[in-house]
Design a protein around this motif. Structure first.
Motif, PDB file in Angstrom:
ATOM      1  N   ALA A 178       0.828  -1.205   0.000  1.00 48.36           N
ATOM      2  CA  ALA A 178       0.000   0.000   0.000  1.00 48.36           C
ATOM      3  C   ALA A 178       0.865   1.258   0.000  1.00 48.36           C
ATOM      4  O   ALA A 178       0.580   2.215  -0.717  1.00 48.36           O
ATOM      5  CB  ALA A 178      -0.931  -0.005   1.206  1.00 48.36           C
ATOM      6  N   LEU A 179       1.915   1.254   0.796  1.00 49.74           N
ATOM      7  CA  LEU A 179       2.801   2.411   0.843  1.00 49.74           C
ATOM      8  C   LEU A 179       3.495   2.631  -0.498  1.00 49.74           C
ATOM      9  O   LEU A 179       3.561   3.762  -0.995  1.00 49.74           O
ATOM     10  CB  LEU A 179       3.848   2.243   1.950  1.00 49.74           C
ATOM     11  N   SER A 180       3.997   1.561  -1.106  1.00 51.27           N
ATOM     12  CA  SER A 180       4.675   1.717  -2.391  1.00 51.27           C
ATOM     13  C   SER A 180       3.694   2.114  -3.487  1.00 51.27           C
ATOM     14  O   SER A 180       4.035   2.905  -4.371  1.00 51.27           O
ATOM     15  CB  SER A 180       5.420   0.438  -2.761  1.00 51.27           C
ATOM     16  N   ASP A 181       2.470   1.594  -3.439  1.00 53.49           N
ATOM     17  CA  ASP A 181       1.467   1.975  -4.432  1.00 53.49           C
ATOM     18  C   ASP A 181       1.134   3.462  -4.314  1.00 53.49           C
ATOM     19  O   ASP A 181       1.035   4.160  -5.324  1.00 53.49           O
ATOM     20  CB  ASP A 181       0.210   1.130  -4.244  1.00 53.49           C
ATOM     21  N   ARG A 182       0.961   3.935  -3.093  1.00 50.21           N
ATOM     22  CA  ARG A 182       0.679   5.363  -2.892  1.00 50.21           C
ATOM     23  C   ARG A 182       1.851   6.219  -3.346  1.00 50.21           C
ATOM     24  O   ARG A 182       1.667   7.274  -3.952  1.00 50.21           O
ATOM     25  CB  ARG A 182       0.378   5.660  -1.423  1.00 50.21           C
ATOM     26  N   ALA A 183       3.075   5.784  -3.054  1.00 49.40           N
ATOM     27  CA  ALA A 183       4.252   6.565  -3.437  1.00 49.40           C
ATOM     28  C   ALA A 183       4.413   6.618  -4.954  1.00 49.40           C
ATOM     29  O   ALA A 183       4.764   7.661  -5.511  1.00 49.40           O
ATOM     30  CB  ALA A 183       5.498   5.972  -2.786  1.00 49.40           C
ATOM     31  N   LEU A 184       4.147   5.521  -5.632  1.00 45.21           N
ATOM     32  CA  LEU A 184       4.313   5.489  -7.083  1.00 45.21           C
ATOM     33  C   LEU A 184       3.201   6.232  -7.819  1.00 45.21           C
ATOM     34  O   LEU A 184       3.399   6.653  -8.958  1.00 45.21           O
ATOM     35  CB  LEU A 184       4.390   4.035  -7.572  1.00 45.21           C
ATOM     36  N   ASN A 185       2.060   6.396  -7.171  1.00 43.12           N
ATOM     37  CA  ASN A 185       0.935   7.101  -7.808  1.00 43.12           C
ATOM     38  C   ASN A 185       0.800   8.531  -7.314  1.00 43.12           C
ATOM     39  O   ASN A 185      -0.269   9.133  -7.452  1.00 43.12           O
ATOM     40  CB  ASN A 185      -0.365   6.331  -7.569  1.00 43.12           C
TER      41      ASN A 185
END
Length: 55
Positions: free
Chosen positions: A44-51
């Motif tokens: 979830a953290l990486s998805d938020r950071a990449l988007n």
């Protein structure tokens, strides 16, 4: 790869001589549950950071 093998050995040794078998089963299930929760938090953290932190 050696680190994963080391952690696998530590995990196996942690439950070797535990007598109440139900406690061992519950702890193993709980450890898998915790690993899944950590994986989901990292995802979830990486998805938020990449988007672009779009909520």
């Amino acid at each position: 790869m050696g680190a994963l093998l080391h952690f696998k050995n530590l995990y196996a040794q942690a439950f070797e001589d535990c007598k109440p078998e139900i406690v061992v089963v519950v702890l193993k299930i709980y450890s898998v549950f915790c690993a899944l929760m950590i994986f989901m938090a990292i995802y979830a953290l990486s998805d938020r950071a990449l988007n672009g932190w779009d909520f």
